[in-house]
Structures are given as C-alpha cells and as structure tokens.
Design an enzyme around this catalytic site. Sequence first.
Site, PDB file in Angstrom:
ATOM      1  N   HIS A 162      -9.924  -5.769 -90.774  1.00 36.26           N
ATOM      2  CA  HIS A 162     -10.460  -4.614 -90.257  1.00 36.26           C
ATOM      3  C   HIS A 162      -9.831  -3.967 -88.907  1.00 36.26           C
ATOM      4  O   HIS A 162     -10.216  -3.083 -88.359  1.00 36.26           O
ATOM      5  CB  HIS A 162     -11.943  -4.818 -89.813  1.00 36.26           C
ATOM      6  CG  HIS A 162     -12.991  -4.828 -91.042  1.00 36.26           C
ATOM      7  ND1 HIS A 162     -12.829  -3.934 -91.998  1.00 36.26           N
ATOM      8  CD2 HIS A 162     -13.683  -5.883 -91.417  1.00 36.26           C
ATOM      9  CE1 HIS A 162     -13.755  -4.326 -92.836  1.00 36.26           C
ATOM     10  NE2 HIS A 162     -13.977  -5.661 -92.564  1.00 36.26           N
TER      11      HIS A 162
ATOM     12  N   HIS B 157     -17.445 -14.935 -92.185  1.00 37.77           N
ATOM     13  CA  HIS B 157     -18.694 -14.807 -91.403  1.00 37.77           C
ATOM     14  C   HIS B 157     -19.851 -15.929 -91.679  1.00 37.77           C
ATOM     15  O   HIS B 157     -20.915 -15.998 -91.010  1.00 37.77           O
ATOM     16  CB  HIS B 157     -19.358 -13.443 -91.236  1.00 37.77           C
ATOM     17  CG  HIS B 157     -18.403 -12.383 -90.713  1.00 37.77           C
ATOM     18  ND1 HIS B 157     -19.030 -11.052 -90.125  1.00 37.77           N
ATOM     19  CD2 HIS B 157     -17.191 -12.218 -90.664  1.00 37.77           C
ATOM     20  CE1 HIS B 157     -18.151 -10.554 -89.885  1.00 37.77           C
ATOM     21  NE2 HIS B 157     -16.756 -11.200 -90.101  1.00 37.77           N
TER      22      HIS B 157
HETATM   23 FE   LIG Z   1     -14.799 -10.389 -90.025  1.00 35.38          FE
HETATM   24 FE   LIG Z   2     -12.643  -9.816 -92.165  1.00 37.14          FE
END
Ligand SMILES: [Fe+2]
Ligand SMILES: [Fe+2]
Length: 258
Positions: free
Chosen positions: A68, A177
């Site tokens: 990202h 995550h």
């Molecule tokens: Fe992430």
């Molecule tokens: Fe990522």
Amino acid sequence: MRLLFIGDVVGSPGRRGLAAAMPELRERCQPDYVVVNGENSAGGLGITESTAQDIFDAGADLITTGNHVYRHREAYDFLDRTDRVVRPANYAHGNPGRGHAVIDGAAGRLGVVNLSGTVGLKAARNAFTEADALVERLGRDTDALMVDFHAEVTSEKVAMGWHLDGRVAAVVGTHTHVPTADGRVLPGGTAFITDVGMTGSRAGVIGVKPEGALKSLITGMPTRFETAEDDVWVMGASIEINEKGLADSIEQVLVPAD
Ligand SMILES: [Fe+2]
Ligand SMILES: [Fe+2]
C-alpha cells in the site's frame, strides 16, 4: 544489538496505540533499534510524511512498508527524500523511494531490507534473488541485517526464512495482520516469524470495521472500509542479535495498547 520490530500500524488508532505502548515496550525489550511497518498508517491504507512522523515520534528509527506504500501520491516526493522509510526492494527501480537503509547507531550498523512476496502480490522482480543481491551488497558494510518480508502466503514466507538462514539476523513477515505462533531462531542463526501481526484494532477485520468487511464479502459490491478503533494491540517481535550478526533469541510481542 537488540531490535524491536513492530507490525503494520493501521490508521490513527494504530498510531495512537503505538505511541501509548512504546514506553512500556522500551522498558520490557530494551531495544537499541526500533523498526516499524507503516504501510497502513494513513487512514488504514498507505503512508504520508505526517503519519511517518507520528511513527518516528513514537520512537521508530526506521519504517518499512509494503503493497500500500503508493496509495498517497503526495508521499512520493517524501519517499524519494527520506532515508528512514523503505519500500519493497523488488519493486521497479524507477519507483519512488528505496528498498533498503542502514541504521547507524551506538549498537552498530543494522541494515534493513524490505521485500514483497510475489504470490498474490505484484512486484517487479523475484524476492529471493533480490534478497541474495542485497545481502551480498549490504553484508559487507553492516554488522547485522534484517528483512521485512511483506507477503501474503505462509509458504513463501517460511521459504524466505530458510533461504536466508545463517545470512541475516532476522526475517520477519508482515502484511497479513494476523500474528503467527512460529517465532524461532532457525538452525543457521536467523530469527524467523511468518507474520508478526499488526498494530491496530482487534475489534475489526484485520484493521477495518466488520460491517464494511462483511458487506463486501457477502454482496461482492464496492464497499467503503472504515478503520476499526477499539481494542488496539501492538504486535511485533523482540530480537537479540549477537556480534556475529545472527540471532540469539526472538520473543513475540503482543500487548494491548493501554
Ligand atoms: Fe498491512
Ligand atoms: Fe500489505
């Protein structure tokens, strides 16, 4: 050399949580260097100069990122200017930012390499051969190396651990995550964990409010995700690195932010 690595900081709840938890984590882990993944620090996706500054203010020496990183166009110039934020090294050479950096402090020179997986994520070059080239190049001029391998699938990350075992102090996984329970020092002396997890709300779906995530999964329609806010935890790993540039120990860090 003691290294504290912290997983993907998600939005303002993650940034606030990191700042709140750091004093106690410093006490507990006694890190010489702190490296934080900041790819989700701006509104849950991407990074800006201002959110990077928040992470530095919380005590990070260096910030890694991932898929990202280019979400916010205004950050491109910052990524080119700063030598304290890295993006995956196996992205195209002309892309904004750099793929590695060195923290040079009293505890020695720690080289930090960011790599992207290529299974389920896009990158310009193979992560394994890119790792070979960088370890060779940076190894000559540093006391220890760590790799943040930002990748989707467990198999690719486990494979990177074996690929670099004995050549770097640590290979830490990010991006999913969700923390994994497999932190250990591999036989060659490399600390490895498939994913350290995130720094964000456990009241959501990997950082976003469940309502949006569920709507998207159930209807398949474009959906606006909102960053989840409650029950923020800080997730990472504390790694002790010896004078050979290899790891003596890795301890998982999973703490509520307040
Ligand atoms: Fe992430
Ligand atoms: Fe990522």
